[in-house]
Design an enzyme around this catalytic site. Structure first.
Site, PDB file in Angstrom:
ATOM      1  N   VAL A 174       0.835  -1.200   0.000  1.00 34.71           N
ATOM      2  CA  VAL A 174       0.000   0.000   0.000  1.00 34.71           C
ATOM      3  C   VAL A 174       0.870   1.250   0.000  1.00 34.71           C
ATOM      4  O   VAL A 174       0.579   2.228  -0.697  1.00 34.71           O
ATOM      5  CB  VAL A 174      -0.954  -0.008   1.209  1.00 34.71           C
ATOM      6  CG1 VAL A 174      -1.586   1.366   1.422  1.00 34.71           C
ATOM      7  CG2 VAL A 174      -2.059  -1.054   1.009  1.00 34.71           C
ATOM      8  N   GLU A 175       1.952   1.227   0.763  1.00 33.73           N
ATOM      9  CA  GLU A 175       2.775   2.418   0.897  1.00 33.73           C
ATOM     10  C   GLU A 175       3.537   2.769  -0.379  1.00 33.73           C
ATOM     11  O   GLU A 175       3.490   3.913  -0.822  1.00 33.73           O
ATOM     12  CB  GLU A 175       3.770   2.245   2.056  1.00 33.73           C
ATOM     13  CG  GLU A 175       3.140   2.339   3.437  1.00 33.73           C
ATOM     14  CD  GLU A 175       2.617   3.730   3.747  1.00 33.73           C
ATOM     15  OE1 GLU A 175       3.085   4.702   3.134  1.00 33.73           O
ATOM     16  OE2 GLU A 175       1.737   3.850   4.617  1.00 33.73           O
ATOM     17  N   THR A 176       4.243   1.797  -0.957  1.00 30.56           N
ATOM     18  CA  THR A 176       5.155   2.155  -2.053  1.00 30.56           C
ATOM     19  C   THR A 176       5.184   1.151  -3.202  1.00 30.56           C
ATOM     20  O   THR A 176       6.060   1.234  -4.070  1.00 30.56           O
ATOM     21  CB  THR A 176       6.608   2.304  -1.533  1.00 30.56           C
ATOM     22  OG1 THR A 176       7.042   1.047  -0.994  1.00 30.56           O
ATOM     23  CG2 THR A 176       6.709   3.392  -0.485  1.00 30.56           C
TER      24      THR A 176
END
Length: 367
Positions: free
Chosen positions: A150-152
């Site tokens: 989700v983050e990167t």
């Protein structure tokens, strides 16, 4: 993002930085932000005036140097080399009043074939490390994989803003129209101080690290204070690298969750249905996502956890996810572990995306 290296002469570094203060050119690099942050492409255009000309910034530099025992000229030169990012403050402002959230739209940003396939590759390449992180910290692989995805997208989008620019902008030019402007400004000044403290212990150029427009860095998008508190050298090579070393990334995410109270073996959510005759939805939603109700009190208020949730020994929260103006909300019963996920990003929509992506990747692994 590589720590615990020998420290060079700070006097020499300060002199070089001071010479560079007025030499930076304005540039623009497109970035798609990650995690629960805004999704619009953002160009990190730097303003023309360095913070070296700002009395408040230089006063803060002196205070940080005294408080942390750092070289005063190095701190002043580092902050002084930062540039205002004119398009960042508006990204901190809340959305228009009355904007209806949409869980299905939000979910679609993070659960797609590209991200799932990347998650499978990441899991397979790091299966032993993920298993070791679960053994050491109690956090299952699908949660760690969900976070990093989700983050990167597993390091694909780590941000293109100079961290020093982002943190200085939000420390000294935070938008005063924000309802919690003073609190958020203080937060970012703390993050800037933490960033300087960490960078002072490395041989790296403090103007080099890149991250999000809020100053988050690396595959897991840790803020500087989180790096200082929770990042770990999980492969034992003597340094912490959250940009290029998946082992350190995996261990650091797991360390973060354990620090915030992750309970091994506890589900994060349970399905829930309502008994309308006794439903007290306002009562159940009042604590927001903070687990407050026992399973018995949850049922007494008209919300019935399904499956093992009815026997859950911990506290529960009723989590509401809006689905736009034309569809009913989605509801789940959140446990302490769901709340822990929201300590990474304070959004129930974010936490649900992490859970769903992790489960989708896990299911794909098993095919």
């Amino acid at each position: 993002m590589r720590f615990f290296l020998p420290t060079p002469s700070r006097a020499a570094a300060a002199a070089a930085l001071l010479a560079a203060c007025c030499a930076w050119s304005t540039g623009a690099v497109a970035q798609k932000s990650s995690g629960g942050r805004a999704t619009a492409a953002v160009n990190p255009v730097r303003g023309s005036t360095p913070y070296a000309t700002r009395e408040d910034a230089m006063q803060f530099a002196d205070e940080v140097a005294a408080r942390r025992g750092l070289d005063r000229e190095w701190v002043r030169a580092t902050i002084g080399s930062a540039r205002f990012l004119p398009n960042v403050p508006r990204l901190m402002l809340p959305g228009p009043v009355g904007t209806v959230k949409n869980w299905q739209t939000y979910r679609s940003r993070f659960i797609d074939p590209v991200r799932i396939a990347a998650g499978v590759r990441f899991w397979r390449a790091n299966a032993d490390t993920l298993a070791r992180a679960q053994q050491v910290y109690g956090v299952p692989p699908e949660i760690i994989v969900g976070i990093i995805g989700v983050e990167t997208i597993y390091g694909r989008n780590m941000g293109s803003f100079r961290v020093i620019d982002a943190l200085a902008t939000l420390s000294f030019d935070f938008p005063q129209g924000h309802p919690r402007a003073a609190e958020r400004e203080a937060f970012f000044r703390g993050e800037l101080e933490s960033f300087l403290s960490t960078e002072s212990r490395t041989a790296d150029d403090p103007l080099t690290p890149l991250g999000s427009y809020a100053g988050a860095m690396g595959m897991p998008q840790f803020m500087p204070s989180s790096i200082a508190k929770y990042a770990v050298d999980f492969d034992g090579d003597g340094r912490i690298d959250l940009v290029n070393n998946p082992a350190d990334v995996i261990g650091s995410v797991a360390s973060y969750f354990k620090a915030f109270g992750w309970q091994p073996g506890m589900p994060a959510i349970f399905p829930v249905h309502f008994e309308e005759a006794r439903l007290q939805k306002a009562l159940l939603l009042a604590p927001d996502i903070l687990p407050t109700f026992s399973a018995d009190s949850f049922v007494a208020a008209g919300a019935v956890p399904e499956g093992d949730g009815i026997r859950h020994k911990g506290l529960l929260a009723l989590v509401e996810l809006q689905n736009g103006a034309d569809a009913p909300p989605t509801y789940v019963a959140g446990t302490r572990n769901f709340y822990v996920i929201t300590r990474y990003n304070w959004s129930s929509y974010y936490a649900m995306s992490v859970l769903d992506l992790g489960q989708e990747v896990k299911a794909a692994m098993e095919q």
